[in-house]
Design a protein around this motif. Structure first.
Motif, short mmCIF file in Angstrom:
data_model
loop_
_atom_site.label_atom_id
_atom_site.label_comp_id
_atom_site.label_asym_id
_atom_site.label_seq_id
_atom_site.Cartn_x
_atom_site.Cartn_y
_atom_site.Cartn_z
N LEU A 71 -15.73 -45.44 -0.36
CA LEU A 71 -15.98 -44.18 -0.03
C LEU A 71 -15.78 -44.22 1.49
O LEU A 71 -15.09 -43.57 2.22
CB LEU A 71 -17.12 -43.62 -0.34
N ILE A 72 -16.72 -45.25 2.42
CA ILE A 72 -16.76 -45.09 3.76
C ILE A 72 -15.40 -45.83 4.15
O ILE A 72 -14.89 -45.09 5.20
CB ILE A 72 -17.92 -46.25 4.05
N LEU A 73 -15.02 -46.83 3.60
CA LEU A 73 -13.52 -47.34 4.13
C LEU A 73 -12.42 -46.31 4.18
O LEU A 73 -11.38 -46.36 4.68
CB LEU A 73 -13.26 -48.57 3.60
N GLY A 74 -12.44 -45.45 2.94
CA GLY A 74 -11.47 -44.59 2.78
C GLY A 74 -11.27 -43.60 4.08
O GLY A 74 -10.28 -43.13 4.60
N PHE A 75 -12.49 -43.15 4.56
CA PHE A 75 -12.78 -42.25 5.67
C PHE A 75 -12.44 -43.20 6.87
O PHE A 75 -11.96 -42.32 7.70
CB PHE A 75 -14.02 -41.77 5.48
N VAL A 76 -12.76 -44.40 6.83
CA VAL A 76 -12.54 -45.20 8.16
C VAL A 76 -10.84 -45.02 8.54
O VAL A 76 -10.53 -45.16 9.69
CB VAL A 76 -12.74 -46.63 7.93
N GLN A 77 -10.00 -44.92 7.59
CA GLN A 77 -8.71 -44.82 7.82
C GLN A 77 -8.22 -43.63 8.43
O GLN A 77 -7.47 -43.58 8.79
CB GLN A 77 -7.85 -45.07 6.41
N LYS A 78 -9.17 -42.65 8.42
CA LYS A 78 -8.85 -41.27 8.80
C LYS A 78 -9.36 -41.33 10.28
O LYS A 78 -9.07 -40.30 10.97
CB LYS A 78 -9.38 -40.05 8.06
N TRP A 79 -10.00 -42.33 10.78
CA TRP A 79 -10.69 -42.25 12.02
C TRP A 79 -9.70 -42.43 13.22
O TRP A 79 -8.86 -43.16 13.08
CB TRP A 79 -11.81 -43.20 11.93
N CYS A 80 -10.06 -41.78 14.17
CA CYS A 80 -9.17 -41.65 15.39
C CYS A 80 -10.16 -41.96 16.59
O CYS A 80 -11.04 -41.27 16.76
CB CYS A 80 -8.10 -40.61 15.65
N ASP A 81 -9.86 -43.25 17.04
CA ASP A 81 -10.76 -43.56 18.32
C ASP A 81 -10.67 -42.46 19.58
O ASP A 81 -11.75 -42.22 20.32
CB ASP A 81 -10.65 -45.02 18.81
#
Length: 514
Positions: free
Chosen positions: A110-120
């Motif tokens: 779940l966490i890594l799925g959202f990491v893919q959506k993260w924009c620095d």
């Protein structure tokens, strides 16, 4: 110099961002979070290249900061609670300490799925329907941390703290000489729990800070938290929220960078992150209703409703891309039994609050939706905080977000920027039932980025064809409402032409900054 205020009120063409509602513009005078931009062509696209969906790789991650209570910890919390409850409330850590008693089941996928959506760049999770992020408001409600108070690295220390710090350091050194060979967390608790020591409270808070708030070692009590523990034990309020959120932003960006550059499907060396990612997981559960298990009934502390909960969700990334109306924009204060700060802030109807009348709750809320810099413990990271990009998470209307210059030359400068006084004469607090709108300009900018069009008839590239369509449509108008709607669409086109004209004029004069 631009006035350093949080919000501005102006008239704009507004539309509902909900797919189920009509996109006909309505002209309104509404407040916005600053800064905003009126030139959509000059703004960066909503979807930077590196925020695009990546193929899910076998990235091994050790979430070392995702800690659970050790054996005997809850009993120690209970005994300390009976003695120091009032001190914890004064220091702004009451609910945060109680949170440490609850075990949250980690969901790596779940966490890594959202990491893919993260924009620095934007410090947000970017979806086809917009941006959302973990905010200081979430740190307050979920984590129980304060946004007000002194910096965690403040040089100001009470006079009687020197002896306490010396005794804590001596105890740590003695444990390092024992069979543990280090200041082991279990050995630390065994030494101080129910000991009646004069520094038991400080020792308790030192372990709590090391294990749950600023973890940097899996089994050792870290001495860099001793000054923080000493001040908290004396009821001194510290702004833990920005420091914790800085570590979360830092590690989300680290993980996203690792996923982006991975060339193989499998990486044998695990990536280690130390931020308390249980806060991110609970944030996902609080916000995305279809991605969460059934919560418990307890609302305070917030961790209590998620203890031992688990839900298996497949293909998280593809699901949340279509979840605008499933996202909970205002999860806090909805329940009348919710005793969180924001239950007192968000009322039945929106209201303006005069600056001179700001109480602690409203001032905390103001910190949450003001752009700033977040300084981590020991100044080890400084992350930009951009709440104006996710205004709807505060019940506010959304416009195209403007760029914000960094103020991060040193940790001290960044902290002064974070803690600067609120200069707005008055602030608008939306209703707890707020239904935010976005500007037509924002929707155009968002749709250009995602390659879809919600306002096709209002914002076609060929303006001449649009005016021809308007002329032919006037022959078939049936009533005043149709004329009003068509007039608003025409106003939107005129507003767009005015923007282009202003841009070209500024460019010609050389006033435009590139």
């Amino acid at each position: 110099m631009v006035e350093d205020t949080i919000m501005e009120k102006r008239e704009e063409l507004m539309v509902s961002p909900k797919p189920s509602k009509t996109h006909d513009p309505i002209r309104k005078i509404v407040p916005f979070l600053k800064p905003t931009s009126t030139f959509t062509n000059l703004q960066k696209p909503l979807f930077p290249k590196h925020s695009c969906e990546q193929k899910m790789c076998s990235l091994k991650v050790s979430f070392n900061g995702f800690r659970t209570p050790q054996k005997g910890w809850k009993d120690w919390v209970d005994s300390m609670h009976s003695l120091h409850k009032s001190t914890w409330k004064k220091a702004g850590i009451y609910e945060a300490v109680l949170n440490s008693c609850y075990e949250i089941k980690k969901d790596d996928n779940l966490i890594l799925g959202f990491v893919q959506k993260w924009c620095d760049e934007t410090k947000s999770f970017v979806f086809s329907w917009g941006e959302v992020t973990v905010t200081l408001e979430d740190m307050m409600v979920i984590g129980g941390y304060s946004v007000l108070g002194e910096s965690v690295d403040s040089a100001m220390k009470p006079e009687n703290l020197k002896t306490v710090l010396s005794n804590l350091n001596k105890a740590r050194a003695k444990l390092s000489e024992s069979t543990y060979q280090k200041a082991n967390q279990c050995g630390w608790m065994k030494k101080f729990k129910d000991s009646g020591s004069k520094i038991e409270h400080e020792a308790f808070l030192a372990l709590w800070l090391t294990r749950f708030v600023f973890p940097s070692s899996y089994s050792t009590v870290m001495k860099n938290v001793f000054p923080i523990a000493g001040r908290l034990a004396r009821g001194i309020r510290l702004a833990l929220a920005p420091a914790v959120l800085a570590s979360i932003y830092r590690d989300l960006s680290l993980l996203k960078a690792k996923i982006t550059v991975m060339k193989n499907d499998y990486c044998e060396t695990p990536v280690i992150v130390w931020a308390p990612f249980q806060l991110v997981q609970i944030w996902i559960w609080e916000r995305f209703m279809k991605l969460r298990p059934n919560p418990g009934h307890s609302l305070v502390p917030r961790f209590a409703r998620w203890e031992q909960k688990k839900l298996q969700v497949e293909k998280v990334g593809s699901f949340v891309d279509c979840a605008f109306e499933d996202f909970c924009w205002l999860p806090y204060g909805e329940n009348s039994n919710d005793n969180s700060v924001f239950c007192n802030v968000y009322q039945e109807t929106g209201k303006w609050v005069v600056n001179e009348c700001l109480d602690e709750d409203v001032e905390s809320w103001a910190r949450c939706f003001r752009v700033s810099e977040l300084v981590g413990i020991d100044g080890n990271c400084i992350e930009q905080y951009l709440p104006h990009r996710v205004a709807m998470q505060f019940g506010m209307n959304q416009d195209v977000p403007g760029d914000v210059a960094r103020t991060n030359e040193t940790p001290e400068i960044a902290w002064r920027f974070y803690s600067r006084p609120v200069k707005d004469v008055k602030l608008y607090i939306p209703s707890r039932f707020s239904d935010p709108y976005v500007t037509a300009r924002y929707l155009e900018w968002r749709d250009k980025s995602s390659g879809v069009s919600s306002l096709q008839s209002s914002f076609d590239d060929n303006e001449t064809d649009n005016f021809v369509k308007i002329e032919s449509l006037t022959e078939d108008l049936k009533d005043d409402d149709e004329i009003r709607i068509l007039g608003l669409k025409l106003e939107a086109r005129i507003s767009r032409l005015e923007e282009v004209y202003g841009y070209l004029k500024a460019k010609k004069k050389g006033d435009l900054l590139v």
